[in-house]
Design a protein around this motif. Structure first.
Motif, PDB file in Angstrom:
ATOM      1  N   LEU A  99       0.831  -1.212   0.000  1.00 46.03           N
ATOM      2  CA  LEU A  99       0.000   0.000   0.000  1.00 46.03           C
ATOM      3  C   LEU A  99       0.862   1.258   0.000  1.00 46.03           C
ATOM      4  O   LEU A  99       2.010   1.229   0.450  1.00 46.03           O
ATOM      5  CB  LEU A  99      -0.881   0.039   1.256  1.00 46.03           C
ATOM      6  CG  LEU A  99      -1.865  -1.103   1.474  1.00 46.03           C
ATOM      7  CD1 LEU A  99      -2.574  -0.895   2.799  1.00 46.03           C
ATOM      8  CD2 LEU A  99      -2.876  -1.172   0.328  1.00 46.03           C
ATOM      9  N   SER A 100       0.275   2.360  -0.461  1.00 40.70           N
ATOM     10  CA  SER A 100       0.960   3.657  -0.359  1.00 40.70           C
ATOM     11  C   SER A 100       0.962   4.102   1.104  1.00 40.70           C
ATOM     12  O   SER A 100       0.205   3.573   1.924  1.00 40.70           O
ATOM     13  CB  SER A 100       0.228   4.693  -1.213  1.00 40.70           C
ATOM     14  OG  SER A 100      -0.987   5.049  -0.577  1.00 40.70           O
ATOM     15  N   GLY A 101       1.786   5.086   1.401  1.00 41.86           N
ATOM     16  CA  GLY A 101       1.843   5.614   2.765  1.00 41.86           C
ATOM     17  C   GLY A 101       0.493   6.127   3.256  1.00 41.86           C
ATOM     18  O   GLY A 101       0.069   5.835   4.373  1.00 41.86           O
ATOM     19  N   GLY A 102      -0.189   6.870   2.390  1.00 41.10           N
ATOM     20  CA  GLY A 102      -1.499   7.418   2.766  1.00 41.10           C
ATOM     21  C   GLY A 102      -2.501   6.305   3.069  1.00 41.10           C
ATOM     22  O   GLY A 102      -3.281   6.395   4.027  1.00 41.10           O
ATOM     23  N   GLU A 103      -2.447   5.260   2.247  1.00 42.66           N
ATOM     24  CA  GLU A 103      -3.354   4.115   2.486  1.00 42.66           C
ATOM     25  C   GLU A 103      -3.006   3.409   3.791  1.00 42.66           C
ATOM     26  O   GLU A 103      -3.901   3.058   4.572  1.00 42.66           O
ATOM     27  CB  GLU A 103      -3.266   3.118   1.317  1.00 42.66           C
ATOM     28  CG  GLU A 103      -3.924   3.624   0.048  1.00 42.66           C
ATOM     29  CD  GLU A 103      -3.558   2.814  -1.201  1.00 42.66           C
ATOM     30  OE1 GLU A 103      -4.265   2.942  -2.207  1.00 42.66           O
ATOM     31  OE2 GLU A 103      -2.537   2.080  -1.186  1.00 42.66           O
ATOM     32  N   GLN A 104      -1.705   3.228   4.027  1.00 40.00           N
ATOM     33  CA  GLN A 104      -1.298   2.563   5.282  1.00 40.00           C
ATOM     34  C   GLN A 104      -1.774   3.360   6.498  1.00 40.00           C
ATOM     35  O   GLN A 104      -2.244   2.781   7.477  1.00 40.00           O
ATOM     36  CB  GLN A 104       0.220   2.403   5.336  1.00 40.00           C
ATOM     37  CG  GLN A 104       0.734   1.377   4.343  1.00 40.00           C
ATOM     38  CD  GLN A 104       2.221   1.115   4.526  1.00 40.00           C
ATOM     39  OE1 GLN A 104       2.672   0.709   5.590  1.00 40.00           O
ATOM     40  NE2 GLN A 104       2.996   1.356   3.485  1.00 40.00           N
ATOM     41  N   GLN A 105      -1.678   4.688   6.395  1.00 40.28           N
ATOM     42  CA  GLN A 105      -2.103   5.481   7.545  1.00 40.28           C
ATOM     43  C   GLN A 105      -3.626   5.396   7.726  1.00 40.28           C
ATOM     44  O   GLN A 105      -4.118   5.397   8.845  1.00 40.28           O
ATOM     45  CB  GLN A 105      -1.608   6.931   7.416  1.00 40.28           C
ATOM     46  CG  GLN A 105      -1.653   7.728   8.711  1.00 40.28           C
ATOM     47  CD  GLN A 105      -0.816   7.126   9.839  1.00 40.28           C
ATOM     48  OE1 GLN A 105      -1.024   5.964  10.217  1.00 40.28           O
ATOM     49  NE2 GLN A 105       0.110   7.880  10.384  1.00 40.28           N
ATOM     50  N   ARG A 106      -4.367   5.296   6.632  1.00 39.98           N
ATOM     51  CA  ARG A 106      -5.820   5.147   6.768  1.00 39.98           C
ATOM     52  C   ARG A 106      -6.174   3.789   7.393  1.00 39.98           C
ATOM     53  O   ARG A 106      -7.103   3.682   8.187  1.00 39.98           O
ATOM     54  CB  ARG A 106      -6.510   5.359   5.421  1.00 39.98           C
ATOM     55  CG  ARG A 106      -6.637   6.860   5.099  1.00 39.98           C
ATOM     56  CD  ARG A 106      -7.297   7.116   3.771  1.00 39.98           C
ATOM     57  NE  ARG A 106      -6.369   6.967   2.664  1.00 39.98           N
ATOM     58  CZ  ARG A 106      -6.665   6.427   1.484  1.00 39.98           C
ATOM     59  NH1 ARG A 106      -7.879   5.988   1.239  1.00 39.98           N
ATOM     60  NH2 ARG A 106      -5.734   6.322   0.542  1.00 39.98           N
ATOM     61  N   VAL A 107      -5.400   2.757   7.047  1.00 43.66           N
ATOM     62  CA  VAL A 107      -5.602   1.450   7.694  1.00 43.66           C
ATOM     63  C   VAL A 107      -5.326   1.582   9.194  1.00 43.66           C
ATOM     64  O   VAL A 107      -6.095   1.077  10.035  1.00 43.66           O
ATOM     65  CB  VAL A 107      -4.684   0.357   7.086  1.00 43.66           C
ATOM     66  CG1 VAL A 107      -4.817  -0.956   7.858  1.00 43.66           C
ATOM     67  CG2 VAL A 107      -4.994   0.150   5.604  1.00 43.66           C
ATOM     68  N   ALA A 108      -4.248   2.282   9.520  1.00 42.23           N
ATOM     69  CA  ALA A 108      -3.896   2.447  10.939  1.00 42.23           C
ATOM     70  C   ALA A 108      -5.004   3.195  11.696  1.00 42.23           C
ATOM     71  O   ALA A 108      -5.312   2.871  12.840  1.00 42.23           O
ATOM     72  CB  ALA A 108      -2.559   3.180  11.070  1.00 42.23           C
ATOM     73  N   ILE A 109      -5.613   4.179  11.034  1.00 41.37           N
ATOM     74  CA  ILE A 109      -6.710   4.908  11.685  1.00 41.37           C
ATOM     75  C   ILE A 109      -7.912   3.981  11.867  1.00 41.37           C
ATOM     76  O   ILE A 109      -8.543   3.957  12.934  1.00 41.37           O
ATOM     77  CB  ILE A 109      -7.089   6.183  10.889  1.00 41.37           C
ATOM     78  CG1 ILE A 109      -5.922   7.181  10.933  1.00 41.37           C
ATOM     79  CG2 ILE A 109      -8.348   6.824  11.458  1.00 41.37           C
ATOM     80  CD1 ILE A 109      -6.121   8.420  10.068  1.00 41.37           C
ATOM     81  N   ALA A 110      -8.198   3.179  10.850  1.00 42.67           N
ATOM     82  CA  ALA A 110      -9.314   2.225  10.967  1.00 42.67           C
ATOM     83  C   ALA A 110      -9.064   1.261  12.127  1.00 42.67           C
ATOM     84  O   ALA A 110      -9.959   0.977  12.930  1.00 42.67           O
ATOM     85  CB  ALA A 110      -9.496   1.461   9.653  1.00 42.67           C
ATOM     86  N   ARG A 111      -7.835   0.775  12.233  1.00 44.40           N
ATOM     87  CA  ARG A 111      -7.496  -0.121  13.353  1.00 44.40           C
ATOM     88  C   ARG A 111      -7.676   0.590  14.698  1.00 44.40           C
ATOM     89  O   ARG A 111      -8.170  -0.004  15.663  1.00 44.40           O
ATOM     90  CB  ARG A 111      -6.053  -0.613  13.206  1.00 44.40           C
ATOM     91  CG  ARG A 111      -5.599  -1.504  14.360  1.00 44.40           C
ATOM     92  CD  ARG A 111      -4.146  -1.875  14.259  1.00 44.40           C
ATOM     93  NE  ARG A 111      -3.305  -0.679  14.226  1.00 44.40           N
ATOM     94  CZ  ARG A 111      -1.995  -0.669  14.040  1.00 44.40           C
ATOM     95  NH1 ARG A 111      -1.350  -1.812  13.854  1.00 44.40           N
ATOM     96  NH2 ARG A 111      -1.319   0.450  14.040  1.00 44.40           N
TER      97      ARG A 111
END
Ligand SMILES: Nc1ncnc2c1ncn2[C@@H]1O[C@H](COP(=O)(O)OP(=O)(O)OP(=O)(O)O)[C@@H](O)[C@H]1O
Ligand SMILES: [Mg+2]
Length: 224
Positions: free
Chosen positions: A144-156
């Motif tokens: 994933l891109s950085g932005g996508e990874q951070q959105r996953v982290a927020i979802a978690r």
């Protein structure tokens, strides 16, 4: 909601020396506030964040959550409270690379002993949808891109429905466009979902958009 009274944090450096990372911190955070913590590198921002989020304990002083002093809680009570009450987002995302996006998001619910009033799987699907990640649910984070990874982290961070969201330099590894997207998400979580949000940041565009800024210098609060 959160009250810190006379907080000190000392780190042992060797047998004769300690380093004082936080000094007599007095701080009250109200429910639904959006607060930025600013200050130069080494000023104690992450240390303060870890204490507010119950990841670490102060050397001295009291941390109260909803008027309940946490000093007397044992480690298992503290981790239970932390798991239910706070979500964390970090600069380095801290996703688990051999779990899929979906598995990463649902992980805190798997570890929890709390009986949830909702189905965490459904909640995970909702969060995937909300953050535009539905197509990526079976991906591994390193694809994933950085932005996508951070959105996953927020979802978690949101899977347990926390009251408090703590973000330590959440835009630090992102370009300005993705940084804006993450900031918009944090603002929306504060406004629409009534989350209390605390963001540690060097980034002026982030702190300018916070309602309140707390400035740290050498472990002390300068302005508040
Ligand atoms: N485990 C530790 N042992 C000894 N000193 C520590 C430890 N953790 C942090 N420190 C020291 O405490 C001070 C504050 O660290 P902290 O990580 O809170 O800074 P920060 O404001 O988050 O900095 P940055 O912006 O670089 O992330 C630093 O000088 C650091 O070296
Ligand atoms: Mg830090």
């Amino acid at each position: 909601m959160i009250k810190l009274k006379n907080i000190w944090k000392e780190y042992k450096i060797d047998k004769d020396n300690t380093f004082t990372a936080l000094k007599k911190i007095e701080l009250t955070i109200q429910k639904r506030e959006f607060t930025a913590i600013i200050g130069s590198s080494g000023s104690g921002k992450s240390t303060l964040m870890h204490i507010i989020g119950l990841l670490d304990r102060p050397s001295q002083g009291e941390v109260s959550i909803h008027d309940k002093n946490t000093s007397s809680l044992d480690d298992s009570e503290i981790s239970k409270l932390r798991n239910e009450y706070v979500g964390f987002v970090f600069q380095q995302f801290h996703l688990i690379n051999n779990l899929t996006v979906f598995e990463n998001i649902i992980l805190p619910a798997r570890y929890s002993r709390k009986k949830l009033e909702y189905d965490p799987k459904e909640k995970a699907f909702e969060l995937l949808h909300r953050f535009g990640l539905t197509d990526k649910k079976m991906y591994y984070p390193n694809k994933l891109s950085g932005g996508e990874q951070q959105r996953v982290a927020i979802a978690r961070a949101l899977i347990m429905n926390p009251e408090l969201l703590l973000a330590d330099e959440p835009t630090g590894n992102l370009d300005s466009k993705n940084g804006e997207i993450i900031l918009d998400i944090l603002k929306e979580l504060n406004k629409k979902d009534n989350l209390t949000v605390i963001v540690v940041t060097h980034d002026k565009t982030v702190s300018n958009r916070a309602r309140r800024s707390i400035q740290l210098k050498d472990g002390q609060i300068l302005s508040n």
